[in-house]
Design a protein around this motif. Structure first.
Motif, short mmCIF file in Angstrom:
data_model
loop_
_atom_site.label_atom_id
_atom_site.label_comp_id
_atom_site.label_asym_id
_atom_site.label_seq_id
_atom_site.Cartn_x
_atom_site.Cartn_y
_atom_site.Cartn_z
N THR A 161 0.82 -1.20 0.00
CA THR A 161 0.00 0.00 0.00
C THR A 161 0.86 1.26 0.00
N LEU B 138 2.34 1.68 -3.46
CA LEU B 138 1.28 2.23 -4.30
C LEU B 138 1.08 3.72 -4.02
N ALA C 252 -5.13 5.36 -0.20
CA ALA C 252 -4.05 4.40 0.08
C ALA C 252 -3.40 4.72 1.42
N ASP D 78 -0.06 2.08 -12.78
CA ASP D 78 -0.89 2.12 -11.57
C ASP D 78 -1.92 1.00 -11.59
N TYR E 153 -2.27 -1.93 -8.88
CA TYR E 153 -3.54 -2.20 -8.18
C TYR E 153 -3.94 -3.66 -8.35
N MET F 118 -9.87 -0.19 -3.51
CA MET F 118 -8.84 -0.43 -4.52
C MET F 118 -9.44 -0.84 -5.86
N GLU F 119 -10.45 -1.71 -5.80
CA GLU F 119 -11.09 -2.14 -7.05
C GLU F 119 -11.78 -0.96 -7.75
N HIS G 155 -10.85 2.20 -7.63
CA HIS G 155 -9.80 3.02 -8.24
C HIS G 155 -9.22 2.35 -9.48
N ALA G 156 -8.99 1.05 -9.42
CA ALA G 156 -8.48 0.34 -10.59
C ALA G 156 -9.47 0.44 -11.75
#
Length: 182
Positions: A41, A44, A74, A122, A126, A159-160, A162-163
């Motif tokens: 994290t 990232l 993050a 990125d 992720y 996170m998902e 943002h990805a």
């Protein structure tokens, strides 16, 4: 400033905690997993900040703001992970070198890349972290630590998202015309 040094807990040591009612072997596994997630994290976070600072182009503002928010998320996730590792009797990883050494992902180089390359990097990071966190959710559930599993699930959702947003930024459809086609 005091010159006396007194180590209260060794960095790689997990102390027994009676309050959470998890046995020592389980907490050691959980702290190791959490420190891996903490390290990932932070790697990232630093990559997102790098891209936040260096983004240019017609879509600068929206991408700059998105990357800033993603980096904040993050950082918040890292704090939650570290606090959970400590609550389990562990010592959260600290320091850039230890974090980078223990991360299952590698940061891109120091050079500045075009935003499409940066966002692709990125999204790949992720994805790698998402896979690791999913494994750690299952580990925590299997060891009976539902609180850690839930915290990781909440981080996973963010996170998902943002990805997924990055994936949209990388689509070919844009309002900005390529100067070569004009």
């Amino acid at each position: 400033m005091s010159t006396q040094e007194s180590v209260r807990q060794q960095a790689d040591e997990v102390e027994a905690t009676e309050a959470l009612r998890l046995d020592q072997e389980k907490t050691e596994q959980l702290v190791e997993a959490l420190n891996t997630d903490l390290a990932a994290t932070y790697v990232l976070y630093h990559q997102l900040k790098k891209h936040h600072w260096n983004v240019e182009g017609a879509e600068f503002l929206s991408i700059h703001e998105f990357l800033g928010e993603a980096a904040e998320d993050a950082e918040e996730a890292a704090d939650e992970i570290a606090e959970r590792a400590q609550a389990l009797g562990g010592v959260p990883l600290a320091g850039g070198k230890r974090l980078e050494e223990n991360a299952p992902v590698s940061p891109e180089g120091d050079d500045v890349y075009d935003i499409r390359t940066s966002l692709h990097n990125d999204m790949e990071m992720y994805g790698d972290i998402i896979e690791t966190v999913r494994d750690h959710v299952e580990l925590a559930e299997g060891l009976g630590d539902h609180a850690t599993a839930e915290m990781l699930r909440q981080n996973l959702v963010t996170m998902e998202e943002h990805a997924h947003h990055i994936e949209h930024y990388l689509e070919d459809d844009t309002l900005v015309l390529d100067s070569a086609t004009n």
